[in-house]
Design an enzyme around this catalytic site. Structure first.
Site, short mmCIF file in Angstrom:
data_model
loop_
_atom_site.label_atom_id
_atom_site.label_comp_id
_atom_site.label_asym_id
_atom_site.label_seq_id
_atom_site.Cartn_x
_atom_site.Cartn_y
_atom_site.Cartn_z
N GLU A 253 0.35 -0.88 -0.31
CA GLU A 253 0.27 0.13 0.24
C GLU A 253 0.74 1.70 -0.23
O GLU A 253 -0.05 2.81 0.45
CB GLU A 253 -1.01 -0.22 1.37
CG GLU A 253 -2.16 -1.14 1.32
CD GLU A 253 -2.92 -0.84 2.16
OE1 GLU A 253 -4.11 -1.24 1.55
OE2 GLU A 253 -2.73 -1.06 3.51
N ASP B 41 -2.91 -9.40 8.18
CA ASP B 41 -1.58 -8.65 9.07
C ASP B 41 -1.52 -9.43 10.70
O ASP B 41 0.11 -9.35 10.77
CB ASP B 41 -2.77 -7.00 9.66
CG ASP B 41 -2.84 -6.10 8.60
OD1 ASP B 41 -2.54 -6.89 6.93
OD2 ASP B 41 -3.98 -5.84 7.87
N SER C 146 -7.04 -13.53 16.04
CA SER C 146 -7.91 -11.30 15.76
C SER C 146 -9.06 -11.88 15.69
O SER C 146 -10.06 -10.87 15.63
CB SER C 146 -7.32 -11.08 14.70
OG SER C 146 -7.28 -12.21 13.78
O1 RIB Z 1 -5.28 -6.03 6.44
C1 RIB Z 1 -6.41 -4.93 6.61
C2 RIB Z 1 -6.11 -3.54 6.13
O2 RIB Z 1 -6.79 -3.58 4.76
C3 RIB Z 1 -7.56 -1.84 6.47
O3 RIB Z 1 -7.70 -2.29 8.32
C4 RIB Z 1 -7.05 -1.59 5.49
O4 RIB Z 1 -6.71 -0.27 6.09
C5 RIB Z 1 -7.15 -1.96 4.49
O5 RIB Z 1 -4.98 -0.96 4.35
#
Ligand code: RIB
Length: 291
Positions: free
Chosen positions: A136, A238, A268
């Site tokens: 990102e 994540d 989670s």
């Molecule tokens: O992986 C989840 C995340 O993806 C979210 O918190 C959102 O911000 C996106 O980036």
């Protein structure tokens, strides 16, 4: 020290029983703004588990930016590598429906994280025992970080999400790649089992509520997920990535690190929000002990 270099978003979350069709208005159940961003989420996952963690990223000069910066500092993350840009903070518009999610990511300041900012923070990178990346932030920035890490022999965990801009020629510079099933197919154009065989000990595929898979040596090892009741699956990937890095940093083998990360990810999803259910190390061991 573990360093995450990646996105910081405010998640703008709508929970709804009905998905609108084109041109239709429906009534939703709830609306929440809550910290997110794949980079920030992975940093919080590491921090909750107790490893020293630093983040390099960018927020905007708006109220979301200030709130997210303070939030990450409160989570005991070293925020000395987070810069404030003359832009809006990144957001993710998340639609929750039936324990599943659909996300529209608007990068904002995350796409201002350029190679000059990385060079200004090169010492922070050089001090790292492992660097965690996602997708990102701008592609040239990722390529620059991969070159720095290769030059200084720093292991890299790259979570290729979103996967569209991933380049296969990066594979030589990556220590661990952690796509989910779909990302694996987008990147390599083949099913995940075929891909795993080409990259033993390097790719770990996350399979949602089916757990994870990798090749340690010659055969595919499947690690089943811990069955639980999902409230919100946002951020499960994540959590897996942060927990895997924490486990490797703590000296676990890759096999044990996958098992540990798998349990952390399943914990989670039991609470709302990308970061809401991220567990402590004690919570992971408590659940591991029960199995
Ligand atoms: O992986 C989840 C995340 O993806 C979210 O918190 C959102 O911000 C996106 O980036």
């Amino acid at each position: 020290m573990i360093t995450v270099i990646g996105s910081i978003n405010m998640d703008v979350v709508v929970d709804t029983d009905i998905f609108p069709r084109q041109g239709e208005t429906v009534q939703g159940k709830s609306f929440t703004t809550i910290p997110g961003g794949k980079g920030a989420n992975q940093a919080v996952a590491v921090a909750r588990l107790g490893s020293p963690i630093r983040m390099i990223g960018a927020v905007g000069n708006d109220s979301f930016g200030k709130e997210l910066y303070d939030h990450l500092a409160n989570e005991k993350i070293d925020v000395s590598g987070i810069v404030k840009m003359n832009n809006s903070t990144g957001i993710a518009n998340i639609l929750l429906h039936n324990q599943d999610n659909r996300i529209i990511f608007v990068p904002g300041a995350n796409f201002d994280l350029n190679v000059e900012i990385i060079d200004a923070n090169i010492q922070l990178i050089r001090e790292s025992k492992i660097v965690i990346l996602q997708m990102e932030i701008p592609v040239p920035t990722i390529e620059h970080i991969l070159s720095i890490c290769e030059k200084h022999s720093i292991p890299v965990l790259l979570n290729p999400a979103p996967a569209a801009n991933f380049r296969k020629e990066w594979m030589d510079k990556i220590t661990y790649l952690t796509p989910n099933e779909t990302e694996c197919e987008v990147i390599f154009g083949e099913d995940w089992e075929t891909v795993l065989k080409q990259y033993p000990n390097k790719i770990i595929v996350t399979l949602g509520d089916e757990g994870a898979a990798y090749i340690n040596g010659t055969e595919i090892i499947r690690v089943p997920s811990f069955k639980t009741t999902a409230v919100d699956t946002t951020g499960a990937g994540d959590t897996f990535n942060g927990a895997f890095a924490h486990a490797i940093y703590s000296g676990k083998t890759s096999d044990d690190a996958v098992k540990f990360a798998n349990i952390a990810a399943s914990l989670s999803v039991e609470k709302f929000g990308a970061q809401g259910g991220m567990p402590t190390e004690e919570e992971v061991y408590a659940r591991l002990g029960g199995h």
